[in-house]
Design a protein around this motif. Structure first.
Motif, short mmCIF file in Angstrom:
data_model
loop_
_atom_site.label_atom_id
_atom_site.label_comp_id
_atom_site.label_asym_id
_atom_site.label_seq_id
_atom_site.Cartn_x
_atom_site.Cartn_y
_atom_site.Cartn_z
N VAL A 474 0.84 -1.20 0.00
CA VAL A 474 0.00 0.00 0.00
C VAL A 474 0.87 1.25 0.00
N ALA A 475 1.93 1.23 0.82
CA ALA A 475 2.83 2.39 0.90
C ALA A 475 3.51 2.66 -0.43
N ARG A 476 3.82 1.60 -1.19
CA ARG A 476 4.43 1.78 -2.52
C ARG A 476 3.56 2.66 -3.40
N ALA A 477 2.27 2.41 -3.36
CA ALA A 477 1.35 3.18 -4.21
C ALA A 477 1.13 4.59 -3.66
N LEU A 478 0.99 4.71 -2.33
CA LEU A 478 0.69 6.00 -1.73
C LEU A 478 1.85 6.99 -1.86
N ILE A 479 3.08 6.52 -1.74
CA ILE A 479 4.23 7.43 -1.80
C ILE A 479 4.38 8.01 -3.20
N ARG A 480 3.85 7.34 -4.20
CA ARG A 480 3.93 7.82 -5.58
C ARG A 480 2.71 8.64 -5.97
N SER A 481 1.83 8.85 -5.02
CA SER A 481 0.58 9.60 -5.27
C SER A 481 -0.18 9.02 -6.45
N THR A 482 -0.17 7.70 -6.56
CA THR A 482 -0.91 7.03 -7.63
C THR A 482 -2.39 7.28 -7.43
N PRO A 483 -3.07 7.90 -8.40
CA PRO A 483 -4.48 8.27 -8.19
C PRO A 483 -5.45 7.10 -8.14
N VAL A 484 -5.05 5.96 -8.73
CA VAL A 484 -5.94 4.80 -8.77
C VAL A 484 -5.25 3.61 -8.12
N ILE A 485 -5.94 2.97 -7.18
CA ILE A 485 -5.42 1.75 -6.57
C ILE A 485 -6.41 0.63 -6.83
N ILE A 486 -5.88 -0.48 -7.35
CA ILE A 486 -6.70 -1.65 -7.64
C ILE A 486 -6.32 -2.74 -6.65
N LEU A 487 -7.29 -3.18 -5.86
CA LEU A 487 -7.06 -4.26 -4.89
C LEU A 487 -7.48 -5.58 -5.53
N ASP A 488 -6.49 -6.38 -5.90
CA ASP A 488 -6.78 -7.68 -6.51
C ASP A 488 -6.74 -8.75 -5.42
N GLU A 489 -7.86 -9.01 -4.79
CA GLU A 489 -7.90 -9.92 -3.64
C GLU A 489 -6.79 -9.51 -2.68
N GLY A 490 -6.57 -8.18 -2.60
CA GLY A 490 -5.39 -7.66 -1.93
C GLY A 490 -5.31 -7.92 -0.45
N THR A 491 -6.42 -8.25 0.19
CA THR A 491 -6.38 -8.49 1.64
C THR A 491 -6.90 -9.87 2.01
N SER A 492 -7.05 -10.75 1.01
CA SER A 492 -7.62 -12.07 1.28
C SER A 492 -6.64 -13.02 1.95
N ALA A 493 -5.35 -12.69 1.89
CA ALA A 493 -4.34 -13.61 2.44
C ALA A 493 -3.96 -13.27 3.88
N ILE A 494 -4.62 -12.28 4.49
CA ILE A 494 -4.27 -11.89 5.85
C ILE A 494 -5.50 -11.97 6.75
N ASP A 495 -5.30 -11.79 8.04
CA ASP A 495 -6.41 -11.94 8.98
C ASP A 495 -7.45 -10.85 8.77
N ARG A 496 -8.68 -11.11 9.18
CA ARG A 496 -9.81 -10.20 8.91
C ARG A 496 -9.61 -8.82 9.50
N GLU A 497 -9.08 -8.78 10.72
CA GLU A 497 -8.92 -7.49 11.39
C GLU A 497 -7.95 -6.59 10.64
N THR A 498 -6.81 -7.17 10.25
CA THR A 498 -5.81 -6.40 9.50
C THR A 498 -6.35 -6.03 8.12
N ALA A 499 -7.03 -6.98 7.48
CA ALA A 499 -7.60 -6.73 6.16
C ALA A 499 -8.61 -5.58 6.22
N HIS A 500 -9.44 -5.61 7.23
CA HIS A 500 -10.45 -4.56 7.40
C HIS A 500 -9.78 -3.20 7.59
N GLU A 501 -8.75 -3.16 8.40
CA GLU A 501 -8.05 -1.91 8.70
C GLU A 501 -7.40 -1.33 7.45
N ILE A 502 -6.73 -2.20 6.65
CA ILE A 502 -6.06 -1.72 5.43
C ILE A 502 -7.08 -1.21 4.42
N GLU A 503 -8.13 -2.00 4.17
CA GLU A 503 -9.14 -1.61 3.18
C GLU A 503 -9.87 -0.35 3.61
#
Length: 543
Positions: A474-503
């Motif tokens: 996530v930081a890779r995209a944010l530091i570049r001020s990328t206007p569009v972020i695509i989450l490709d099952e981006g939080t499915s491999a981690i626990d629900r609490e962390t996934a919820h917080e990131i999303e």
């Protein structure tokens, strides 16, 4: 394949020049020997003493020339192999995603390591040696003609025989070298596959099975190498036999001429010494010419990899995009990996700047394919996909990457520290780095690390948890001020609490355009999305 650039050609010319001087000096040792022996036989002490000091100077110059030639040879080998690897790597990295994935990564590794080594051993070193041996042969020939035309004629008879074998073996050597290169690439691919599968091999007690497979592959590779080396052995043994026979014949012919009084003892020794320097270049040429001609298929193989490098323009140093102004439009998009089986069928939707959009779909419904089209992975589709009115077909990969960043389920991290894995070779201000670290949630786990942002991640991030790796992505995209972020099952491999917080953190950023593609929606975040689509059997509908 073009191996030598302007600088390389200059260095090559210098190496060949020095090699030529060394060869000429080596050949003229025979003249020194002739005069020393004749002076000794005639008891000419003045000439003998003079020749002694001349010989010392001569050997000093010969040693200096030999060193300079050898050093320049090492320089040119270093320059060519380095340039080859640069061209191959740049060419591979310049390939389109579809072209890159069409080959096993082990093929690229084999080209960078095995094939470049083959070029060094079977082209560069033999070529430099052949050039030097060619000069030595011509110089020796001239001295032989001066000393004894009869001995020269006898040597020429053996010369014809010596070049017969390389001519017969040349084509076979090319085929066997090509087969050896292919087998080395296959071996690298299999070994890489086994090493990557270590956890599975261990978990399912596959060790005996994998060891058997590796042993068989290793044996096949060694056999292919032996198959190619056998021809070289035949060539080398034949040339060695002819070399020995020719020297013996010259000894007898020269001794006969000495008994007849037609030559001096010094000339006899010079002729015997010259027979070696005459035959040696021929033997070396005979042994190395098949190597040089046989490496041609490998050079063509490397040219295929480096071709993209020659055609690709340098990446533009573009500023980060100010943002998405008009949005993303997907109009009547149809795509299939084979024309008769479309994966996506007449897909149309619009994502406005700052919009939060979710695409739901089961595995095999076309979600990953849609992401690849949105990011320019494939451009041979019907319809159009535009960013701010510009088609992805007209956007350079570099520009498109600055507009949209994909956070995948499996995050790849380089074996370096966290900071470098965020910046990825670019330079950012401390404020910008701090903002990305805070917005992505990395700051939460930094206190638990010994070196903070400079903590090494390990190979593929094995020193970090899945959630920590996800936040770095996530930081890779944010530091570049990328206007569009695509989450490709981006939080499915981690626990629900962390996934919820990131999303939730991404969805809370108003100016950020977020496209979430998933098979399982977090119900608590459903209201945060402006639109939710359903992708099923390649068709899109509003959920």
């Amino acid at each position: 394949m073009k191996l030598y650039d302007k600088k390389g050609r200059l260095l090559l010319a210098c190496t060949l020049f020095l090699g030529g001087i060394s060869a000429v000096l080596s050949a003229f040792i025979s003249i020194l020997l002739q005069r020393i022996i004749d002076a000794a036989v005639n008891s000419d002490m003045a000439a003998f003493s003079s020749l002694f000091f001349t010989t010392l100077i001569y050997l000093g110059v010969l040693g200096a020339m030999g060193f300079l030639e050898a050093y320049c040879g090492k320089l040119i080998i270093r320059s060519i192999t380095r340039s080859l690897r640069d061209h191959i790597f740049s060419g591979v990295m310049s390939r389109t995603p579809g072209c890159f994935s069409s080959r096993n990564t082990a093929d690229y590794l084999s080209a960078l390591v095995n094939d470049v080594k083959l070029v060094e051993e079977n082209h560069l070193i033999p070529f430099l040696l052949c050039a030097q041996m060619g000069v030595l042969f011509l110089t020796t020939l001239g001295i032989l003609l001066y000393l004894s035309p009869l001995v020269t004629a006898v040597l020429f008879l053996f010369l014809v025989l010596m070049f017969t074998v390389p001519a017969l073996l040349g084509k076979k050597m090319q085929r066997r070298q090509d087969a050896c290169s292919e087998k080395l690439a296959d071996f690298t691919a299999r070994a890489k596959d086994f090493l990557n599968g270590y956890e599975v091999i261990r978990a399912y007690s596959m060790r005996p099975y994998i060891l058997k497979k590796f042993t068989r592959i290793n044996q096949d590779t060694a056999e292919k190498k032996l198959h190619a080396d056998t021809l070289l052995a035949v060539n080398e043994s034949f040339s060695d036999v002819l070399s020995a026979v020719s020297i013996l014949v010259i000894v007898f012919v020269s001794s006969y001429l000495l008994m007849k009084g037609q030559i001096t003892a010094g000339t006899l020794l010079a002729l015997i010494q010259l027979s070696g320097t005459f035959v040696t270049p021929v033997v070396m040429l005979m042994q190395n010419i098949p190597k040089i001609t046989g490496i041609r298929p490998v050079l063509e193989h490397l040219e295929e990899f480096s071709l993209t490098y020659q055609e690709a323009a340098e990446e533009e140093d573009l500023p980060a995009p100010a943002g998405l102004k008009k949005g993303i439009t997907c109009s009547n998009v149809t795509f299939g990996y084979t024309p008769e089986q479309p994966v996506l069928k007449d897909i149309s939707f619009t994502v406005t700047p700052g919009m939060k959009c979710a695409l739901l779909g089961e595995s095999g419904g076309g979600k990953t394919t849609l992401i690849r089209l949105l990011t320019g992975y494939y451009t041979d589709f019907e319809g159009d996909i535009c960013y701010d009115g510009v088609s992805v077909k007209d956007l350079s990969p570099d520009r498109l990457n600055r507009l949209a960043a994909v956070i995948h389920q499996n995050i790849f991290l380089f074996d370096t520290d966290i900071c470098e894995n965020i910046c990825l070779g670019s330079t950012f201000s401390k404020d910008r780095l701090d903002h990305a670290v805070k917005a992505s949630g990395i700051w939460q786990f930094l206190p638990s690390l010994d070196n903070g942002l400079h903590t090494r991640t390990g190979e593929d991030g094995r020193n970090l948890s899945g959630g920590q790796r996800q936040r770095i992505a996530v930081a890779r995209a944010l530091i570049r001020s990328t206007p569009v972020i695509i989450l490709d099952e981006g939080t499915s491999a981690i626990d629900r609490e962390t996934a919820h917080e990131i999303e939730a953190g991404l969805l809370a950023q108003k100016e950020l355009t977020v496209i979430t593609i998933t098979h399982h929606m977090d119900e608590s975040l459903l209201d945060c999305y402006d639109k939710v689509y359903c992708l099923k059997d390649g068709r899109l509908s509003i959920a």
